[in-house]
Motif scaffolding. Structure first.
Motif, PDB file in Angstrom:
ATOM      1  N   HIS A 245      45.814  19.014  67.299  1.00  0.00           N
ATOM      2  CA  HIS A 245      46.340  20.382  67.339  1.00  0.00           C
ATOM      3  C   HIS A 245      47.464  20.449  68.371  1.00  0.00           C
ATOM      4  O   HIS A 245      47.219  20.303  69.572  1.00  0.00           O
ATOM      5  CB  HIS A 245      45.234  21.375  67.697  1.00  0.00           C
ATOM      6  N   GLN A 246      48.677  20.648  67.887  1.00  0.00           N
ATOM      7  CA  GLN A 246      49.822  20.771  68.792  1.00  0.00           C
ATOM      8  C   GLN A 246      49.898  22.196  69.314  1.00  0.00           C
ATOM      9  O   GLN A 246      49.664  23.163  68.590  1.00  0.00           O
ATOM     10  CB  GLN A 246      51.121  20.405  68.072  1.00  0.00           C
ATOM     11  N   GLY A 247      50.237  22.329  70.594  1.00  0.00           N
ATOM     12  CA  GLY A 247      50.286  23.650  71.210  1.00  0.00           C
ATOM     13  C   GLY A 247      48.936  24.132  71.694  1.00  0.00           C
ATOM     14  O   GLY A 247      48.778  25.316  71.999  1.00  0.00           O
ATOM     15  N   TYR A 248      47.964  23.220  71.772  1.00  0.00           N
ATOM     16  CA  TYR A 248      46.615  23.565  72.241  1.00  0.00           C
ATOM     17  C   TYR A 248      46.173  22.541  73.292  1.00  0.00           C
ATOM     18  O   TYR A 248      46.659  21.407  73.329  1.00  0.00           O
ATOM     19  CB  TYR A 248      45.609  23.549  71.092  1.00  0.00           C
ATOM     20  N   LEU A 249      45.234  22.955  74.124  1.00  0.00           N
ATOM     21  CA  LEU A 249      44.567  22.070  75.060  1.00  0.00           C
ATOM     22  C   LEU A 249      43.061  22.242  74.915  1.00  0.00           C
ATOM     23  O   LEU A 249      42.588  23.329  74.581  1.00  0.00           O
ATOM     24  CB  LEU A 249      44.976  22.368  76.511  1.00  0.00           C
ATOM     25  N   GLU A 250      42.339  21.165  75.150  1.00  0.00           N
ATOM     26  CA  GLU A 250      40.881  21.237  75.107  1.00  0.00           C
ATOM     27  C   GLU A 250      40.345  21.566  76.496  1.00  0.00           C
ATOM     28  O   GLU A 250      40.642  20.865  77.471  1.00  0.00           O
ATOM     29  CB  GLU A 250      40.296  19.901  74.636  1.00  0.00           C
ATOM     30  N   GLY A 251      39.576  22.631  76.581  1.00  0.00           N
ATOM     31  CA  GLY A 251      38.965  22.986  77.849  1.00  0.00           C
ATOM     32  C   GLY A 251      37.762  22.104  78.148  1.00  0.00           C
ATOM     33  O   GLY A 251      37.339  21.283  77.333  1.00  0.00           O
ATOM     34  N   SER A 252      37.201  22.267  79.318  1.00  0.00           N
ATOM     35  CA  SER A 252      36.015  21.489  79.683  1.00  0.00           C
ATOM     36  C   SER A 252      34.817  21.992  78.882  1.00  0.00           C
ATOM     37  O   SER A 252      34.804  23.117  78.381  1.00  0.00           O
ATOM     38  CB  SER A 252      35.730  21.625  81.184  1.00  0.00           C
ATOM     39  N   ASN A 253      33.807  21.130  78.756  1.00  0.00           N
ATOM     40  CA  ASN A 253      32.594  21.528  78.039  1.00  0.00           C
ATOM     41  C   ASN A 253      31.459  21.882  78.999  1.00  0.00           C
ATOM     42  O   ASN A 253      30.289  21.791  78.644  1.00  0.00           O
ATOM     43  CB  ASN A 253      32.143  20.420  77.079  1.00  0.00           C
ATOM     44  N   VAL A 254      31.830  22.279  80.220  1.00  0.00           N
ATOM     45  CA  VAL A 254      30.830  22.617  81.234  1.00  0.00           C
ATOM     46  C   VAL A 254      30.168  23.944  80.888  1.00  0.00           C
ATOM     47  O   VAL A 254      30.842  24.933  80.584  1.00  0.00           O
ATOM     48  CB  VAL A 254      31.475  22.697  82.631  1.00  0.00           C
ATOM     49  N   ASP A 255      28.841  23.951  80.926  1.00  0.00           N
ATOM     50  CA  ASP A 255      28.069  25.181  80.782  1.00  0.00           C
ATOM     51  C   ASP A 255      27.957  25.801  82.174  1.00  0.00           C
ATOM     52  O   ASP A 255      27.176  25.335  83.014  1.00  0.00           O
ATOM     53  CB  ASP A 255      26.682  24.863  80.214  1.00  0.00           C
ATOM     54  N   ALA A 256      28.738  26.843  82.427  1.00  0.00           N
ATOM     55  CA  ALA A 256      28.810  27.417  83.770  1.00  0.00           C
ATOM     56  C   ALA A 256      27.463  27.942  84.240  1.00  0.00           C
ATOM     57  O   ALA A 256      27.076  27.747  85.406  1.00  0.00           O
ATOM     58  CB  ALA A 256      29.854  28.532  83.800  1.00  0.00           C
ATOM     59  N   SER A 257      26.728  28.594  83.359  1.00  0.00           N
ATOM     60  CA  SER A 257      25.430  29.162  83.742  1.00  0.00           C
ATOM     61  C   SER A 257      24.448  28.058  84.119  1.00  0.00           C
ATOM     62  O   SER A 257      23.770  28.130  85.153  1.00  0.00           O
ATOM     63  CB  SER A 257      24.864  30.014  82.605  1.00  0.00           C
ATOM     64  N   GLN A 258      24.376  27.003  83.282  1.00  0.00           N
ATOM     65  CA  GLN A 258      23.443  25.916  83.553  1.00  0.00           C
ATOM     66  C   GLN A 258      23.834  25.151  84.813  1.00  0.00           C
ATOM     67  O   GLN A 258      22.972  24.740  85.598  1.00  0.00           O
ATOM     68  CB  GLN A 258      23.400  24.962  82.367  1.00  0.00           C
ATOM     69  N   ALA A 259      25.143  24.970  85.030  1.00  0.00           N
ATOM     70  CA  ALA A 259      25.594  24.266  86.230  1.00  0.00           C
ATOM     71  C   ALA A 259      25.226  25.039  87.490  1.00  0.00           C
ATOM     72  O   ALA A 259      24.829  24.449  88.501  1.00  0.00           O
ATOM     73  CB  ALA A 259      27.097  24.043  86.167  1.00  0.00           C
ATOM     74  N   THR A 260      25.325  26.369  87.442  1.00  0.00           N
ATOM     75  CA  THR A 260      24.950  27.192  88.596  1.00  0.00           C
ATOM     76  C   THR A 260      23.457  27.126  88.856  1.00  0.00           C
ATOM     77  O   THR A 260      23.014  27.014  90.013  1.00  0.00           O
ATOM     78  CB  THR A 260      25.379  28.649  88.362  1.00  0.00           C
ATOM     79  N   VAL A 261      22.668  27.179  87.780  1.00  0.00           N
ATOM     80  CA  VAL A 261      21.212  27.064  87.932  1.00  0.00           C
ATOM     81  C   VAL A 261      20.836  25.712  88.524  1.00  0.00           C
ATOM     82  O   VAL A 261      19.999  25.625  89.430  1.00  0.00           O
ATOM     83  CB  VAL A 261      20.521  27.284  86.569  1.00  0.00           C
ATOM     84  N   ASP A 262      21.468  24.638  88.029  1.00  0.00           N
ATOM     85  CA  ASP A 262      21.172  23.300  88.541  1.00  0.00           C
ATOM     86  C   ASP A 262      21.531  23.171  90.013  1.00  0.00           C
ATOM     87  O   ASP A 262      20.793  22.542  90.790  1.00  0.00           O
ATOM     88  CB  ASP A 262      21.924  22.248  87.724  1.00  0.00           C
TER      89      ASP A 262
END
Length: 294
Positions: A245-262
């Protein structure tokens, strides 16, 4: 007493590493192409405690099993798709893929879970293959990345965000001959003229990693193959379900809620082990300074 002190100290070290892993995920939530890391903990082998000594004719009495602590065994990356974000920038690219693997027992496509793996009843784990951009760093090493934030230098070479050369399907650096505005890539990664639509004969080098769990992090979003474990990479072919996909970037796959809980759970567990260490410290102090004077 000292055995319990060592067990609590091992727990503190393990929770510190678990906390560092969760913090790393949170810090990289907005990093292009970042893959979440999960810390895997494992207990030390249990020891069988028996009563020895006394009458030699008596059988040895078993007191039970004792766990000798826990340690951070490894950190596993979740090599699954991240969300695509539109940038409308000509030299930004994102990969989306849904590569399948047939089960050798049923000859049917394997249904992978949310973490990109399938665990059979016998414990055998199969990971979903993933697609990566192929780059070459300043030392001439081949690396793989999902960071598609690319740039073009003064000589027309296509470079990654870290300055590595972007390779084509033949393993050669991609060099643009026209202006950046005429730089267009179709969904198969083929470079075409934006005005005429004629292919230029150059295709972005998209590598398929059949065992993404064997990739080794090299920093800056780059990975290398762990060849000692038999990891291999192949060039994308026409049958692979991969889109560029040109003109796009892939964001991270981090689950923010789970990372905060961990992160919070690791902090609380660290505090609990710290209290145990303090208890043993006070007990040893009494044994040395008070009991010893009696």
């Amino acid at each position: 007493m000292l055995r319990g002190l060592y067990t609590a100290a091992a727990g503190m070290i393990t929770e510190q590493r678990r906390h560092d892993t969760a913090t790393q995920n949170i810090v990289n939530m907005n990093t292009t192409g970042y893959k979440q890391v999960n810390s895997v903990n494992r207990s030390f082998p249990e020891m069988l405690i028996t009563l020895t000594g006394g009458d030699a004719n008596l059988p040895t009495k078993r007191l039970g099993k004792l766990n000798s602590g826990v340690f951070a065994e490894e950190s596993l990356s979740m090599n699954v798709q991240g969300a695509l974000m539109e940038t409308k920038r000509t030299s930004d690219f994102a990969i989306s893929s849904n590569l399948s693997v047939n089960d050798p027992q049923t000859n049917q496509p394997i249904r992978f879970d949310a973490s990109g793996k399938f665990v059979r009843a016998d414990g055998t784990v199969t990971y979903q293959p993933q697609a990566y951009f192929t780059v070459r760093d300043a030392q001439g090493n081949t690396r793989y990345t999902r960071d598609g934030h690319l740039d073009v230098n003064g000589t027309g070479q296509l470079l990654s965000s870290t300055g590595s050369q972007v390779l084509d399907s033949n393993g050669q650096p991609v060099v643009l001959t026209g202006s950046v505005e005429q730089f267009k890539v179709d969904e198969q990664g083929r470079l075409v003229n934006a005005v005429t639509g004629v292919p230029t004969g150059v295709t972005l080098g998209i590598s398929i990693i059949d065992q993404p769990n064997q990739l080794v992090r090299q920093g800056d979003g780059n990975f290398s193959l762990n060849e000692d474990n038999g990891a291999t990479a192949r060039t994308m072919n026409a049958t692979d379900i991969v889109q560029i996909h040109q003109g796009y970037l892939e964001g991270s796959n981090v689950d923010a809620s789970q990372a905060t809980v961990d992160m919070n759970a690791a902090f609380r567990a660290y505090e609990a082990n710290q209290k145990v260490v303090q208890f043993y410290d006070r007990s040893l102090e009494k044994a040395v300074n008070e009991v010893g004077r009696v």
